[in-house]
Design a protein around this motif. Sequence first.
Motif, PDB file in Angstrom:
ATOM      1  N   PHE A 154      -0.807  21.106  -3.581  1.00 21.87           N
ATOM      2  CA  PHE A 154      -1.371  20.234  -2.230  1.00 21.87           C
ATOM      3  C   PHE A 154      -2.833  20.207  -2.275  1.00 21.87           C
ATOM      4  O   PHE A 154      -3.606  20.939  -2.495  1.00 21.87           O
ATOM      5  CB  PHE A 154      -0.786  21.193  -1.120  1.00 21.87           C
ATOM      6  CG  PHE A 154       0.627  21.115  -0.982  1.00 21.87           C
ATOM      7  CD1 PHE A 154       1.510  20.290  -0.749  1.00 21.87           C
ATOM      8  CD2 PHE A 154       1.077  22.420  -1.240  1.00 21.87           C
ATOM      9  CE1 PHE A 154       2.943  20.461  -0.638  1.00 21.87           C
ATOM     10  CE2 PHE A 154       2.442  22.820  -1.246  1.00 21.87           C
ATOM     11  CZ  PHE A 154       3.258  21.543  -1.149  1.00 21.87           C
ATOM     12  N   PHE A 155      -3.110  19.047  -1.823  1.00 22.73           N
ATOM     13  CA  PHE A 155      -4.749  18.722  -1.705  1.00 22.73           C
ATOM     14  C   PHE A 155      -5.064  18.979  -0.244  1.00 22.73           C
ATOM     15  O   PHE A 155      -6.368  19.402  -0.067  1.00 22.73           O
ATOM     16  CB  PHE A 155      -4.972  17.400  -2.220  1.00 22.73           C
ATOM     17  CG  PHE A 155      -4.927  17.004  -3.590  1.00 22.73           C
ATOM     18  CD1 PHE A 155      -6.119  17.573  -4.372  1.00 22.73           C
ATOM     19  CD2 PHE A 155      -4.090  16.482  -4.187  1.00 22.73           C
ATOM     20  CE1 PHE A 155      -5.907  17.309  -5.823  1.00 22.73           C
ATOM     21  CE2 PHE A 155      -3.713  16.120  -5.830  1.00 22.73           C
ATOM     22  CZ  PHE A 155      -5.052  16.787  -6.254  1.00 22.73           C
ATOM     23  N   MET A 214       0.637  -1.124  -0.050  1.00 28.40           N
ATOM     24  CA  MET A 214       0.104  -0.020  -0.005  1.00 28.40           C
ATOM     25  C   MET A 214       1.187   1.166   0.041  1.00 28.40           C
ATOM     26  O   MET A 214       1.997   1.221   0.379  1.00 28.40           O
ATOM     27  CB  MET A 214      -0.990  -0.188   1.045  1.00 28.40           C
ATOM     28  CG  MET A 214      -2.059  -1.092   1.159  1.00 28.40           C
ATOM     29  SD  MET A 214      -3.048  -1.114  -0.327  1.00 28.40           S
ATOM     30  CE  MET A 214      -4.158   0.365   0.334  1.00 28.40           C
ATOM     31  N   PRO A 215       0.518   2.423  -0.537  1.00 27.20           N
ATOM     32  CA  PRO A 215       1.004   3.755  -0.607  1.00 27.20           C
ATOM     33  C   PRO A 215       1.573   4.015   0.767  1.00 27.20           C
ATOM     34  O   PRO A 215       1.003   4.039   1.843  1.00 27.20           O
ATOM     35  CB  PRO A 215       0.267   4.428  -1.171  1.00 27.20           C
ATOM     36  CG  PRO A 215      -0.788   3.938  -2.087  1.00 27.20           C
ATOM     37  CD  PRO A 215      -0.899   2.519  -1.339  1.00 27.20           C
ATOM     38  N   SER A 216       2.729   4.507   1.205  1.00 27.09           N
ATOM     39  CA  SER A 216       3.289   4.944   2.221  1.00 27.09           C
ATOM     40  C   SER A 216       3.700   6.187   2.327  1.00 27.09           C
ATOM     41  O   SER A 216       4.321   6.782   1.247  1.00 27.09           O
ATOM     42  CB  SER A 216       4.320   4.009   2.669  1.00 27.09           C
ATOM     43  OG  SER A 216       5.041   4.476   3.999  1.00 27.09           O
ATOM     44  N   ALA A 217       3.431   7.186   3.350  1.00 29.58           N
ATOM     45  CA  ALA A 217       3.913   8.584   3.114  1.00 29.58           C
ATOM     46  C   ALA A 217       5.514   8.775   3.571  1.00 29.58           C
ATOM     47  O   ALA A 217       5.903   9.673   3.251  1.00 29.58           O
ATOM     48  CB  ALA A 217       3.053   9.441   4.167  1.00 29.58           C
ATOM     49  N   ASP A 218       6.011   7.556   3.966  1.00 27.73           N
ATOM     50  CA  ASP A 218       7.400   7.366   4.300  1.00 27.73           C
ATOM     51  C   ASP A 218       8.291   6.972   3.278  1.00 27.73           C
ATOM     52  O   ASP A 218       9.511   7.041   3.145  1.00 27.73           O
ATOM     53  CB  ASP A 218       7.775   6.629   5.608  1.00 27.73           C
ATOM     54  CG  ASP A 218       6.931   7.015   6.875  1.00 27.73           C
ATOM     55  OD1 ASP A 218       6.983   8.144   6.813  1.00 27.73           O
ATOM     56  OD2 ASP A 218       6.508   6.193   7.685  1.00 27.73           O
ATOM     57  N   GLU A 223      -1.181  14.624   2.951  1.00 32.93           N
ATOM     58  CA  GLU A 223      -1.374  15.036   1.503  1.00 32.93           C
ATOM     59  C   GLU A 223      -1.612  13.865   0.804  1.00 32.93           C
ATOM     60  O   GLU A 223      -2.282  13.699  -0.256  1.00 32.93           O
ATOM     61  CB  GLU A 223       0.119  15.598   1.230  1.00 32.93           C
ATOM     62  CG  GLU A 223       0.260  16.032  -0.214  1.00 32.93           C
ATOM     63  CD  GLU A 223      -1.008  17.017  -0.619  1.00 32.93           C
ATOM     64  OE1 GLU A 223      -1.137  17.006  -1.996  1.00 32.93           O
ATOM     65  OE2 GLU A 223      -1.423  17.591   0.035  1.00 32.93           O
ATOM     66  N   LEU A 224      -0.978  12.593   1.229  1.00 34.03           N
ATOM     67  CA  LEU A 224      -0.994  11.282   0.571  1.00 34.03           C
ATOM     68  C   LEU A 224      -2.556  10.815   0.710  1.00 34.03           C
ATOM     69  O   LEU A 224      -3.271  10.581  -0.405  1.00 34.03           O
ATOM     70  CB  LEU A 224      -0.353   9.898   0.983  1.00 34.03           C
ATOM     71  CG  LEU A 224      -0.409   8.806   0.588  1.00 34.03           C
ATOM     72  CD1 LEU A 224      -0.045   8.615  -0.910  1.00 34.03           C
ATOM     73  CD2 LEU A 224       0.620   7.867   1.289  1.00 34.03           C
ATOM     74  N   GLU A 225      -3.216  10.916   2.023  1.00 30.51           N
ATOM     75  CA  GLU A 225      -4.376  10.592   2.071  1.00 30.51           C
ATOM     76  C   GLU A 225      -5.468  11.585   1.167  1.00 30.51           C
ATOM     77  O   GLU A 225      -6.590  11.059   0.689  1.00 30.51           O
ATOM     78  CB  GLU A 225      -4.734  10.784   3.449  1.00 30.51           C
ATOM     79  CG  GLU A 225      -4.258   9.675   4.357  1.00 30.51           C
ATOM     80  CD  GLU A 225      -4.421   9.807   5.912  1.00 30.51           C
ATOM     81  OE1 GLU A 225      -5.094  10.995   6.156  1.00 30.51           O
ATOM     82  OE2 GLU A 225      -4.028   8.828   6.598  1.00 30.51           O
ATOM     83  N   ARG A 279     -10.186   9.718  -6.773  1.00 28.39           N
ATOM     84  CA  ARG A 279     -11.386   8.891  -6.742  1.00 28.39           C
ATOM     85  C   ARG A 279     -12.617   9.519  -7.525  1.00 28.39           C
ATOM     86  O   ARG A 279     -13.392   8.918  -8.099  1.00 28.39           O
ATOM     87  CB  ARG A 279     -11.848   8.529  -5.539  1.00 28.39           C
ATOM     88  CG  ARG A 279     -10.615   7.402  -4.918  1.00 28.39           C
ATOM     89  CD  ARG A 279     -11.606   6.924  -3.776  1.00 28.39           C
ATOM     90  NE  ARG A 279     -10.465   5.882  -2.940  1.00 28.39           N
ATOM     91  CZ  ARG A 279      -9.861   4.783  -3.347  1.00 28.39           C
ATOM     92  NH1 ARG A 279     -10.382   4.248  -4.647  1.00 28.39           N
ATOM     93  NH2 ARG A 279      -9.009   4.129  -2.604  1.00 28.39           N
ATOM     94  N   ASP A 280     -12.591  10.862  -7.509  1.00 24.41           N
ATOM     95  CA  ASP A 280     -13.785  11.549  -8.292  1.00 24.41           C
ATOM     96  C   ASP A 280     -13.499  12.918  -8.816  1.00 24.41           C
ATOM     97  O   ASP A 280     -14.381  13.930  -8.513  1.00 24.41           O
ATOM     98  CB  ASP A 280     -14.883  11.637  -7.186  1.00 24.41           C
ATOM     99  CG  ASP A 280     -14.477  12.532  -5.934  1.00 24.41           C
ATOM    100  OD1 ASP A 280     -15.268  12.790  -5.027  1.00 24.41           O
ATOM    101  OD2 ASP A 280     -13.389  12.973  -6.037  1.00 24.41           O
ATOM    102  N   SER A 281     -12.259  13.152  -9.329  1.00 26.35           N
ATOM    103  CA  SER A 281     -11.989  14.447  -9.804  1.00 26.35           C
ATOM    104  C   SER A 281     -10.877  14.591 -10.826  1.00 26.35           C
ATOM    105  O   SER A 281     -10.514  13.059 -11.222  1.00 26.35           O
ATOM    106  CB  SER A 281     -11.627  15.450  -8.786  1.00 26.35           C
ATOM    107  OG  SER A 281     -10.326  15.230  -8.215  1.00 26.35           O
TER     108      SER A 281
END
Length: 236
Positions: A32-33, A1-5, A44-46, A53-55
Motif C-alpha cells: 500500500f502507498f 479516468m481511473p476509478s476506485a470503484d 490507495e488509487l490516488e 510519477r516520480d518513483s
Amino acid sequence: MPSADSPEWLALGHYRRAGRGWLSQADGKGFFFAPNGKTDPKAELEATIAAMRDSDARCRFPARAGYIERSGLPLPSRDCPRYAEWRKTIDADAISLVFADAFLNNPASMYGHTFLRLRRAGAKGGEWLLDYTLNFAGNPDTDNGLLYAIKGVFGLFPGTYSTFPYYMKVQEYADIESRDLWEYDLSLSPAAVDRLLAHAWEMGQTNFDYFFFSENCSYQLLTLLDAAEPTLGLSA
C-alpha cells in the motif's frame, strides 16, 4: 479516468466488502502507498498515481500501472530491468490450472493442492517441464501438530506466492509423494495472461493470512484470475 470503484482496481487491491466499507485481504505493508490504503481503495488509487510519477512504483506494480494507463491517464515511462528479465524468463503465453491429489501424510495437503502452470511460448516435447509455476502456500512456523492445526484454521500462518520450475513440482508431487497431477488449460486471452503475470509480480510485495478451509491456495488463485479478468468474479 481511473476509478476506485472499478472491478479491476478492486481486484488488484484484493478488496472485499467489510460492512459499509472495504478491506483488503493483503497484509504486507509494502503493498500500500496510502496510510489507510488497506481500507480505502480511493485513497490507495490516488496515492498510487502520485507515487508512479516520480518513483520506482511503476516497476513494482506493473499491473496497477497498466490499469491506470488503460483508463486514460498517461504515466511517465520508466525502464524496469528486473521485471523485464523476470518476464523474459517466464516467457508464458498461456496458463493451466494444476491439481495435485490429496496427500494424507501432510495435513495441509489432505484435500489436495492447486497451482498454476505458466506455459511457455513455443515449448515442444519434454520442454514443458521447463515451464514455470505460480504457487500460493502458507508458511508454517511450528512442528507441533496441535499448534499447526490451530494456526492453520484461524489464519495465523502468513501465505505467500512463489514461482518454481515445473519439473520441481513434478518431482515433489508425482515422483516423491506419488500424487497424480491433473491439468486444465484456461481460456484466457493474451491480454489477460499479460495482466495475470504483471499482478503475479506485484504479489512479491505482500503476504496474506492463510486459512486451511477458506483463504487457501485455491481461493488465492481465484483472486489472481480475477485480477487478470475482472469480469469473472470468481472470488466474490
